[in-house]
Design a protein around this motif. Sequence first.
Motif, PDB file in Angstrom:
ATOM      1  N   ALA A  47       3.084  10.712  -0.010  1.00 63.15           N
ATOM      2  CA  ALA A  47       2.469  12.003   0.309  1.00 63.15           C
ATOM      3  C   ALA A  47       0.929  11.972   0.296  1.00 63.15           C
ATOM      4  N   ARG A  50      -0.507  10.884   3.537  1.00 65.03           N
ATOM      5  CA  ARG A  50      -0.304  11.824   4.645  1.00 65.03           C
ATOM      6  C   ARG A  50      -1.387  12.904   4.685  1.00 65.03           C
ATOM      7  N   LEU A  51      -2.060  13.116   3.562  1.00 62.03           N
ATOM      8  CA  LEU A  51      -3.185  14.068   3.552  1.00 62.03           C
ATOM      9  C   LEU A  51      -4.278  13.662   4.550  1.00 62.03           C
ATOM     10  N   VAL A 121      -2.088  19.759   3.750  1.00 66.04           N
ATOM     11  CA  VAL A 121      -1.224  20.161   2.633  1.00 66.04           C
ATOM     12  C   VAL A 121       0.232  20.228   3.090  1.00 66.04           C
ATOM     13  N   VAL A 122       0.483  20.753   4.268  1.00 63.97           N
ATOM     14  CA  VAL A 122       1.860  20.801   4.784  1.00 63.97           C
ATOM     15  C   VAL A 122       2.410  19.387   4.938  1.00 63.97           C
ATOM     16  N   TYR A 124       1.540  16.831   3.285  1.00 62.88           N
ATOM     17  CA  TYR A 124       1.721  16.337   1.919  1.00 62.88           C
ATOM     18  C   TYR A 124       3.033  16.834   1.323  1.00 62.88           C
ATOM     19  N   LEU A 125       3.332  18.104   1.587  1.00 64.62           N
ATOM     20  CA  LEU A 125       4.492  18.746   0.950  1.00 64.62           C
ATOM     21  C   LEU A 125       5.827  18.433   1.612  1.00 64.62           C
ATOM     22  N   ILE A 126       5.816  17.947   2.837  1.00 66.29           N
ATOM     23  CA  ILE A 126       7.075  17.648   3.512  1.00 66.29           C
ATOM     24  C   ILE A 126       7.747  16.462   2.806  1.00 66.29           C
ATOM     25  N   PRO A 127       8.962  16.683   2.325  1.00 73.95           N
ATOM     26  CA  PRO A 127       9.647  15.568   1.634  1.00 73.95           C
ATOM     27  C   PRO A 127      10.151  14.515   2.629  1.00 73.95           C
TER      28      PRO A 127
END
Length: 129
Positions: A47, A50-51, A121-122, A124-127
């Motif tokens: 994650a 991915r930022l 942030v999105v 980052y948060l996507i599993p």
Amino acid sequence: MNQTAAYQPGVCNIGPAEIRRRRASGWWGLAIAVVFLGIAFAFGWAAPWRLLVALPVFLSAQGFLQAAFHFCVGFASRGLYNFGDLGGEESVQDAEFRRKDQRKALFISLLAFAIAAVVGVVAYLIPIG
């Protein structure tokens, strides 16, 4: 926004040729962001990595916003405007006009930063999994 044909402090500092250039940079940034995310998710990057999508998203947002507002952030920071051919910049002489341009440039940059931060942030948060 109407097509503007003349410099207006804090409102419009680029014409059609420069607008096309800003829109093209928006598309390039978007393409880079999509490829980056495709690779990141295909290879299962952690994650925090991915930022980094925020960088090309910032480029994309900055380009599209400048095209939409008919306003170049870089020109504003250097006290310039251009409504002719590429490379035909002219100087803004009035100090108050420069301040208006710099305020508009800051607004566009902050908006692009906010868009980039949200997308980062999105991402980052996507599993993954």
